[in-house]
Design a protein around this motif. Structure first.
Motif, short mmCIF file in Angstrom:
data_model
loop_
_atom_site.label_atom_id
_atom_site.label_comp_id
_atom_site.label_asym_id
_atom_site.label_seq_id
_atom_site.Cartn_x
_atom_site.Cartn_y
_atom_site.Cartn_z
N GLN A 95 36.53 35.00 39.71
CA GLN A 95 36.94 34.18 40.85
C GLN A 95 35.68 33.60 41.47
O GLN A 95 34.73 34.32 41.76
CB GLN A 95 37.67 35.04 41.88
CG GLN A 95 38.24 34.28 43.05
CD GLN A 95 39.61 33.70 42.75
OE1 GLN A 95 40.52 34.41 42.38
NE2 GLN A 95 39.75 32.41 42.89
N PHE A 99 37.02 31.66 47.92
CA PHE A 99 38.31 31.80 47.26
C PHE A 99 39.36 32.24 48.28
O PHE A 99 39.05 32.73 49.37
CB PHE A 99 38.24 32.82 46.12
CG PHE A 99 37.83 34.20 46.57
CD1 PHE A 99 38.78 35.11 46.99
CD2 PHE A 99 36.49 34.59 46.56
CE1 PHE A 99 38.41 36.38 47.41
CE2 PHE A 99 36.12 35.85 46.98
CZ PHE A 99 37.07 36.75 47.41
N SER A 100 40.60 32.07 47.89
CA SER A 100 41.72 32.53 48.71
C SER A 100 42.02 33.98 48.37
O SER A 100 42.27 34.30 47.21
CB SER A 100 42.96 31.66 48.43
OG SER A 100 44.13 32.34 48.86
N ARG A 102 44.65 35.53 48.85
CA ARG A 102 45.99 35.60 48.28
C ARG A 102 45.98 35.27 46.79
O ARG A 102 46.72 35.87 46.00
CB ARG A 102 46.92 34.66 49.03
CG ARG A 102 47.23 35.13 50.45
CD ARG A 102 48.21 34.23 51.15
NE ARG A 102 48.50 34.71 52.50
CZ ARG A 102 49.32 34.11 53.34
NH1 ARG A 102 49.95 32.99 52.96
NH2 ARG A 102 49.54 34.61 54.54
N GLU A 103 45.14 34.31 46.39
CA GLU A 103 45.03 33.99 44.96
C GLU A 103 44.44 35.16 44.21
O GLU A 103 44.88 35.51 43.10
CB GLU A 103 44.18 32.74 44.75
CG GLU A 103 44.06 32.36 43.27
CD GLU A 103 43.12 31.19 43.03
OE1 GLU A 103 42.76 30.99 41.85
OE2 GLU A 103 42.73 30.51 44.01
N ALA A 106 47.08 37.68 43.70
CA ALA A 106 48.03 37.25 42.68
C ALA A 106 47.48 37.55 41.29
O ALA A 106 48.21 37.98 40.39
CB ALA A 106 48.33 35.76 42.82
N ARG A 107 46.19 37.33 41.11
CA ARG A 107 45.58 37.61 39.80
C ARG A 107 45.59 39.11 39.51
O ARG A 107 45.87 39.54 38.38
CB ARG A 107 44.15 37.08 39.76
CG ARG A 107 44.07 35.57 39.78
CD ARG A 107 42.66 35.09 39.51
NE ARG A 107 42.60 33.64 39.52
CZ ARG A 107 41.65 32.93 38.91
NH1 ARG A 107 40.71 33.54 38.23
NH2 ARG A 107 41.65 31.62 38.96
N SER A 187 51.64 33.40 35.68
CA SER A 187 51.20 32.88 36.98
C SER A 187 49.69 32.69 37.06
O SER A 187 49.19 32.21 38.08
CB SER A 187 51.67 33.82 38.11
OG SER A 187 51.10 35.11 37.95
N TRP A 188 48.97 33.07 35.99
CA TRP A 188 47.50 32.96 36.03
C TRP A 188 47.08 31.51 36.07
O TRP A 188 47.63 30.66 35.37
CB TRP A 188 46.91 33.64 34.80
CG TRP A 188 45.41 33.71 34.82
CD1 TRP A 188 44.63 34.69 35.36
CD2 TRP A 188 44.49 32.76 34.26
NE1 TRP A 188 43.31 34.41 35.19
CE2 TRP A 188 43.19 33.23 34.52
CE3 TRP A 188 44.66 31.54 33.57
CZ2 TRP A 188 42.06 32.54 34.10
CZ3 TRP A 188 43.54 30.86 33.18
CH2 TRP A 188 42.26 31.35 33.43
N VAL A 189 46.08 31.21 36.90
CA VAL A 189 45.54 29.86 37.01
C VAL A 189 44.03 29.94 36.85
O VAL A 189 43.37 30.72 37.54
CB VAL A 189 45.88 29.21 38.37
CG1 VAL A 189 45.23 27.85 38.48
CG2 VAL A 189 47.38 29.12 38.56
#
Length: 234
Positions: A95, A99-100, A102-103, A106-107, A187-189
């Motif tokens: 990351q 960074f967020s 929340r992101e 999620a990861r 959901s991975w970005v």
């Protein structure tokens, strides 16, 4: 475990983890991180690259000698070389700062949802152990063990999951997108280059030459598939 020398950021990440039900330990430098990891055996390590005393790459390298925790590397530098170095020593994801939180959560949640065992057989019935073989390569799915000949190969969780995904149906070519969905979750970005780094590290551990593709073959312009274990298929 959160390893971050910026106290306010460490506390912020820890608060989000605690909201998700994690018990959190915090370390502010590399030496403390390794001592904590040996004491508490964490499931997930959020690891800053730029640490005092011992940087994140060295911490990750040392961590991999005794732990298979998921590792998310945090870095303030976006250059590709930092990502490659970090992942080559066993980080599962990265990351870039800022960074967020929340992101990041999620990861981590996506990593924790990766399947570790298959559904058991009905009561009273023994299920045959699943071992996949490709030449002298054997992949024990239930024990999560890999061997080449008589030599056991030590893989990280992510490396094993990549190999398991490829070997599930060896006749199928998996694109980077499909591998990411299978291993990191739909959901991975992020950068699909992540797949290439893990494939490269997996090949080195298996003693596989990319130009031969005994175990993991590159299908140009498409993705990857399993080889026969006997060299490049004709």
């Amino acid at each position: 475990m959160v390893v971050e020398d910026e106290a306010s950021l460490a506390m912020l990440v820890a608060s989000y983890l605690e909201r998700d039900g994690f018990e959190v330990a915090i370390a502010g430098d590399g030496h403390d991180a390794l001592n904590l990891a040996r004491q508490f055996d964490p499931d997930v390590v959020v690891l800053d690259l730029g640490l005092p005393k011992l940087d994140g790459v060295e911490v990750c390298r040392a961590l991999r000698t005794f732990s298979d925790a998921y590792v998310v590397m945090l870095t303030a530098r976006a250059e590709e070389i930092d990502t490659v170095i970090g992942l080559s020593v066993g980080a599962d994801d990265y990351q870039t700062k800022p960074f967020s939180p929340r992101e990041l959560m999620a990861r981590i949640q996506a990593m924790m949802r990766r399947p570790r065992a298959r559904t058991g057989a009905p009561a009273g019935m023994a299920r045959p152990r699943e071992v996949r073989t490709f030449g002298d390569l054997s992949i024990d799915i239930d024990a999560r063990e890999v061997a080449v000949g008589d030599a056991t190969v030590s893989l990280t969780r992510t490396e094993f999951n990549v190999l398991a995904a490829l070997s599930r149906d060896p006749s199928i070519v998996l694109t980077r997108t499909r591998l990411i969905a299978a291993v990191w979750g739909p959901s991975w970005v992020g950068d699909e280059h992540l797949v290439d780094v893990h494939i490269g590290h997996l090949r080195r551990k298996l003693g596989d030459d990319a130009t031969v593709g005994r175990y993991v073959r590159t299908v140009r312009g498409v993705g990857y598939r399993m080889g026969t274990g006997l060299g490049l298929a004709q």
